[in-house]
Write a protein that holds these residues in place. Structure first.
Motif, short mmCIF file in Angstrom:
data_model
loop_
_atom_site.label_atom_id
_atom_site.label_comp_id
_atom_site.label_asym_id
_atom_site.label_seq_id
_atom_site.Cartn_x
_atom_site.Cartn_y
_atom_site.Cartn_z
N PHE A 71 -4.45 -3.92 -13.76
CA PHE A 71 -5.86 -3.39 -13.81
C PHE A 71 -6.69 -4.16 -12.66
O PHE A 71 -7.68 -3.62 -12.23
CB PHE A 71 -6.28 -3.58 -15.47
N GLY A 72 -6.29 -5.41 -12.75
CA GLY A 72 -7.24 -6.39 -11.78
C GLY A 72 -6.92 -5.66 -10.21
O GLY A 72 -8.01 -5.74 -9.58
N THR A 73 -5.68 -5.35 -9.92
CA THR A 73 -5.45 -4.62 -8.58
C THR A 73 -6.18 -3.66 -8.25
O THR A 73 -7.00 -3.49 -7.61
CB THR A 73 -3.85 -4.62 -8.35
N LEU A 74 -6.27 -2.74 -9.26
CA LEU A 74 -6.80 -1.36 -9.27
C LEU A 74 -8.55 -1.78 -9.14
O LEU A 74 -9.26 -0.84 -8.48
CB LEU A 74 -6.78 -0.37 -10.45
N LEU B 298 -5.73 6.81 -12.96
CA LEU B 298 -5.10 5.66 -13.73
C LEU B 298 -6.08 4.61 -14.08
O LEU B 298 -6.06 4.07 -15.51
CB LEU B 298 -4.18 4.94 -12.93
N LEU B 299 -7.19 4.12 -13.18
CA LEU B 299 -8.13 3.13 -13.75
C LEU B 299 -9.11 3.98 -14.71
O LEU B 299 -9.41 3.05 -15.71
CB LEU B 299 -8.93 2.92 -12.22
N ALA B 300 -9.34 4.97 -14.63
CA ALA B 300 -10.28 5.50 -15.58
C ALA B 300 -9.65 5.69 -16.96
O ALA B 300 -10.39 5.46 -17.92
CB ALA B 300 -10.75 7.09 -15.21
N ARG B 301 -8.33 5.92 -17.00
CA ARG B 301 -7.64 5.81 -18.34
C ARG B 301 -7.66 4.54 -19.09
O ARG B 301 -7.64 4.49 -20.18
CB ARG B 301 -6.24 6.44 -18.02
N MET B 302 -7.49 3.53 -18.19
CA MET B 302 -7.19 2.01 -18.68
C MET B 302 -8.71 1.78 -19.35
O MET B 302 -8.92 1.15 -20.21
CB MET B 302 -7.15 1.19 -17.67
N ILE B 303 -9.95 2.13 -18.43
CA ILE B 303 -11.27 1.87 -18.82
C ILE B 303 -11.98 2.63 -20.26
O ILE B 303 -12.30 1.93 -20.99
CB ILE B 303 -12.24 1.90 -17.71
N SER C 158 -8.88 0.43 -27.28
CA SER C 158 -7.97 -0.25 -27.82
C SER C 158 -7.29 -1.48 -26.59
O SER C 158 -6.61 -2.39 -27.09
CB SER C 158 -6.67 0.11 -28.38
N ASN C 159 -7.64 -1.25 -25.30
CA ASN C 159 -7.14 -2.03 -24.19
C ASN C 159 -8.10 -3.42 -24.30
O ASN C 159 -9.06 -3.53 -23.51
CB ASN C 159 -7.13 -1.44 -22.87
N THR C 160 -7.77 -4.32 -25.02
CA THR C 160 -8.55 -5.59 -25.03
C THR C 160 -8.06 -6.31 -23.62
O THR C 160 -9.13 -7.28 -23.01
CB THR C 160 -7.83 -6.51 -26.14
N GLU C 161 -7.30 -6.14 -22.98
CA GLU C 161 -7.12 -7.06 -21.57
C GLU C 161 -8.07 -6.48 -20.60
O GLU C 161 -8.53 -7.46 -19.74
CB GLU C 161 -5.84 -6.39 -21.06
N VAL C 162 -8.57 -4.96 -20.63
CA VAL C 162 -9.63 -4.70 -19.77
C VAL C 162 -10.90 -5.49 -20.22
O VAL C 162 -11.56 -5.86 -19.48
CB VAL C 162 -9.67 -3.29 -19.91
N ASP D 281 -14.45 -11.45 -15.02
CA ASP D 281 -15.26 -11.11 -13.79
C ASP D 281 -16.77 -11.08 -13.67
O ASP D 281 -17.35 -11.73 -12.76
CB ASP D 281 -14.59 -9.70 -13.39
N PHE D 282 -17.30 -10.92 -14.70
CA PHE D 282 -18.66 -10.66 -15.09
C PHE D 282 -19.10 -12.42 -14.86
O PHE D 282 -20.16 -12.75 -14.21
CB PHE D 282 -19.12 -10.10 -16.18
#
Length: 338
Positions: free
Chosen positions: A5-8, A24-29, A33-37, A44-45
């Motif tokens: 995710f960081g790379t994308l 792929l990035l849109a699906r992750m965001i 349930s994706n706590t890593e994101v 990053d903020f």
């Protein structure tokens, strides 16, 4: 996941994402349930806030990601039972569609590959011989000398052959796949049956004699149903159907050449193919004569000698000669009236 995710996300900031990576990035965001994101965006903020020149930087990418995830979570809370059912059925439809789509592509590509890989095969009977054959579907038969049977390596999916010469067919029964033969300009279609078929290119005629079953004989725009014990002869677009004794026309497969009140033209045609010779005769003086006889693997000269004894004819055999292309011409038999 975190590193990916960081790379994308980094590539997104730099405007270097490919179309596939954007999906792929849109699906992750979009995955609540994706706590890593969540953690990555938060970190990053915070890094942006700690940076003394952050106020000069474009913050829109972080705000966009946070806003997107907040909207998703808020939307999850407002979903009604109907919307949840709709989402559930949509996911099932998507789950079903994906394998169906993949299978469809596979079948299409596989069929295309098969068509490209399918090759034409031939069974050839040398002159003055008889060759037995069996096709992939179980169909058996015999090729007369000088004949060629052409078919595809994908025969089991399409029972289609082409005949040049003469053959006896014992077609394997298959109601789902018609057995089709191209013979000169005619087409024969059967399900499962036994018959003999002659389609010599030089004769300009197609002859079929049916022993068993039923045959559909297509010529031009007309179709004829041929029944057991019938013979159909198509010449110059004019088919003739008649009742015959089939053994007379199928005897060749057992090495027997049978004549029963046949004209000189018919006798010359059959001897010509049987022995690979050219026959020349005076049609005007011999057209009214008929011939009888049964010959079983007899040499050409013996057949001609016996015909001379029983009929008012004489004959002369001319030896082969070398053609301009270096090949040898067939023997020539000249038949005259005594």
């Amino acid at each position: 996941m975190k590193n990916q995710f960081g790379t994308l996300f980094q590539k997104y900031q730099e405007g270097q994402l490919s179309l596939k990576e954007e999906f792929l990035l849109a699906r992750m965001i979009s995955d609540p349930s994706n706590t890593e994101v969540d953690r990555y965006i938060k970190n990053d903020f915070q890094e942006e806030l700690k940076n003394p020149v952050s106020e000069k930087k474009e913050m829109q990418h972080i705000l966009h990601a946070i806003h997107h995830r907040l909207n998703l979570r808020q939307s999850e809370k407002r979903k009604s039972k109907v919307l949840r059912i709709y989402q559930w059925t949509s996911r099932i439809a998507a789950i079903l569609f994906v394998p169906f789509f993949i299978i469809s592509i596979y079948l299409f590509m596989n069929q295309h590959i098969k068509q490209e890989q399918a090759t034409r095969l031939q069974i050839i009977a040398p002159e003055s011989s008889r060759v037995s054959f069996e096709l992939p579907d179980g169909t058996k038969g015999i090729l007369n000398g000088g004949s060629v049977l052409d078919y595809s390596s994908a025969f089991t999916e399409n029972r289609h052959v082409k005949l040049s010469g003469e053959a006896y067919f014992d077609v394997a029964h298959d109601m789902k796949h018609l057995f089709t033969i191209d013979a000169n300009n005619d087409k024969i279609q059967v399900v499962g049956t036994r018959f003999t078929l002659a389609a010599w290119p030089d004769d300009h005629q197609t002859e079929l004699v049916l022993e068993e079953g039923k045959v559909m004989f297509h010529t031009g725009r007309k179709t004829y149903a041929v029944l057991p014990g019938q013979r159909i002869v198509e010449k110059n677009g004019n088919p003739e159907l008649s009742e015959v004794e089939t053994w007379k026309y199928t005897g060749w497969k057992d090495g027997r050449l049978i004549f029963r009140n046949d004209s000189m033209e018919e006798l010359a045609r059959r001897i010509s193919h049987w022995y690979n010779v050219d026959i020349e005769f005076d049609k005007s003086s011999l057209k009214n004569y008929t011939f009888r006889g049964v010959f079983e693997d007899d040499p050409l000269e013996e057949v001609l000698r016996l015909l001379k004894i029983t009929s008012p004819i004489d004959y002369k055999i001319e030896d082969r000669h070398i053609n301009e292309d270096g090949s040898f011409s067939p023997q020539k038999v000249i038949i005259t009236k005594k």
